[in-house]
Design a protein around this motif. Sequence first.
Motif, PDB file in Angstrom:
ATOM      1  N   LYS A  56       0.805  -1.233   0.000  1.00  0.00           N
ATOM      2  CA  LYS A  56       0.000   0.000   0.000  1.00  0.00           C
ATOM      3  C   LYS A  56       0.835   1.279   0.000  1.00  0.00           C
ATOM      4  N   ASN A  57       2.087   1.185   0.449  1.00  0.00           N
ATOM      5  CA  ASN A  57       2.923   2.389   0.414  1.00  0.00           C
ATOM      6  C   ASN A  57       3.634   2.586  -0.926  1.00  0.00           C
ATOM      7  N   ASP A  58       3.591   1.559  -1.765  1.00  0.00           N
ATOM      8  CA  ASP A  58       4.303   1.628  -3.043  1.00  0.00           C
ATOM      9  C   ASP A  58       3.400   1.873  -4.245  1.00  0.00           C
ATOM     10  N   PHE A  59       2.174   1.335  -4.177  1.00  0.00           N
ATOM     11  CA  PHE A  59       1.267   1.464  -5.322  1.00  0.00           C
ATOM     12  C   PHE A  59      -0.124   1.878  -4.855  1.00  0.00           C
ATOM     13  N   ARG A  60      -0.867   2.486  -5.796  1.00  0.00           N
ATOM     14  CA  ARG A  60      -2.240   2.886  -5.489  1.00  0.00           C
ATOM     15  C   ARG A  60      -3.209   1.841  -6.059  1.00  0.00           C
ATOM     16  N   PHE A  61      -4.030   1.299  -5.171  1.00  0.00           N
ATOM     17  CA  PHE A  61      -4.930   0.214  -5.565  1.00  0.00           C
ATOM     18  C   PHE A  61      -6.357   0.698  -5.793  1.00  0.00           C
ATOM     19  N   GLY A  62      -7.052  -0.015  -6.660  1.00  0.00           N
ATOM     20  CA  GLY A  62      -8.492   0.130  -6.823  1.00  0.00           C
ATOM     21  C   GLY A  62      -9.075  -1.266  -6.843  1.00  0.00           C
ATOM     22  N   ILE A  63     -10.297  -1.401  -6.318  1.00  0.00           N
ATOM     23  CA  ILE A  63     -10.885  -2.740  -6.164  1.00  0.00           C
ATOM     24  C   ILE A  63     -12.279  -2.800  -6.780  1.00  0.00           C
ATOM     25  N   ILE A  64     -12.544  -3.900  -7.475  1.00  0.00           N
ATOM     26  CA  ILE A  64     -13.919  -4.234  -7.849  1.00  0.00           C
ATOM     27  C   ILE A  64     -14.233  -5.573  -7.200  1.00  0.00           C
ATOM     28  N   GLU A  65     -15.238  -5.566  -6.340  1.00  0.00           N
ATOM     29  CA  GLU A  65     -15.632  -6.789  -5.635  1.00  0.00           C
ATOM     30  C   GLU A  65     -16.906  -7.318  -6.260  1.00  0.00           C
ATOM     31  N   GLY A  66     -16.886  -8.560  -6.720  1.00  0.00           N
ATOM     32  CA  GLY A  66     -18.091  -9.152  -7.272  1.00  0.00           C
ATOM     33  C   GLY A  66     -18.711 -10.129  -6.295  1.00  0.00           C
ATOM     34  N   ASP A  67     -19.992  -9.970  -6.052  1.00  0.00           N
ATOM     35  CA  ASP A  67     -20.721 -10.931  -5.222  1.00  0.00           C
ATOM     36  C   ASP A  67     -22.154 -10.991  -5.718  1.00  0.00           C
ATOM     37  N   VAL A  68     -22.806 -12.106  -5.461  1.00  0.00           N
ATOM     38  CA  VAL A  68     -24.210 -12.230  -5.837  1.00  0.00           C
ATOM     39  C   VAL A  68     -25.020 -11.204  -5.031  1.00  0.00           C
ATOM     40  N   GLU A  69     -24.766 -11.156  -3.735  1.00  0.00           N
ATOM     41  CA  GLU A  69     -25.421 -10.182  -2.858  1.00  0.00           C
ATOM     42  C   GLU A  69     -24.419  -9.705  -1.815  1.00  0.00           C
TER      43      GLU A  69
END
Length: 220
Positions: A56-69
């Motif tokens: 987390k100190n080296d790169f900038r993350f983005g997240i897409i979380e897939g779930d049914v619900e």
Amino acid sequence: MIKILRIEESLFSENEKIANEVSSILKERKILSFNIMGAPGSGKTTFIEKTIEMLKNDFRFGIIEGDVEGKYDSEKLEKFNIPIVQINTGGACHLEANMVKNGILNLPLENIDILIVENIGNLICPAEFPIGIEKNIVVSSITEGEDKVEKYPLMFKISHICILNKIDLLPYIDFNVKKFEDELKRLSPQINFIKLSSKTGENFNQWIEFLRKLMKEKRS
Ligand code: MG
Ligand code: ZN
């Protein structure tokens, strides 16, 4: 911050076209992207959590979380204070390209170096739907048994990286790592195979080093 989107399935014929759009959007911005697949309980979210924690100190993350619900996994990642889009499929047992496209359009792409997509827990159809993400990762854990490669070959065939997770449990479970690895390499000779424990951190550095190498290639 978690944004929640509810998106349902589209036509299969449209999927590939949209996957190509996703791929060019990410390529244009030089974002490295991972599609994390695997059975429910294989440890996908913990693997993502540990990855972000270490980088987390080296790169900038983005997240897409897939779930049914629900947004259970997104909430686990919220502590990192990174942009997260939660996609609820309302029944579909895999992510599709249109869902991922909506996801990335809701992320601040200009502030992201690495995009991680957690697909729906399932070893079958996520392998059949390209979503425009650069590297496919299958997370398989030793608690699932050593027969997974043989039983779900497509998933292992389309993956660039196979993470064998939960190796801290090897003393307690009958799991023949060599048999798993031999079958994997027979099916997919080019695959990068890393055995680790996301919980104890054993061998986790092998994955981190691999990811750093991919980032270096991306930026060169
Ligand atoms: Mg999860
Ligand atoms: Zn499905």
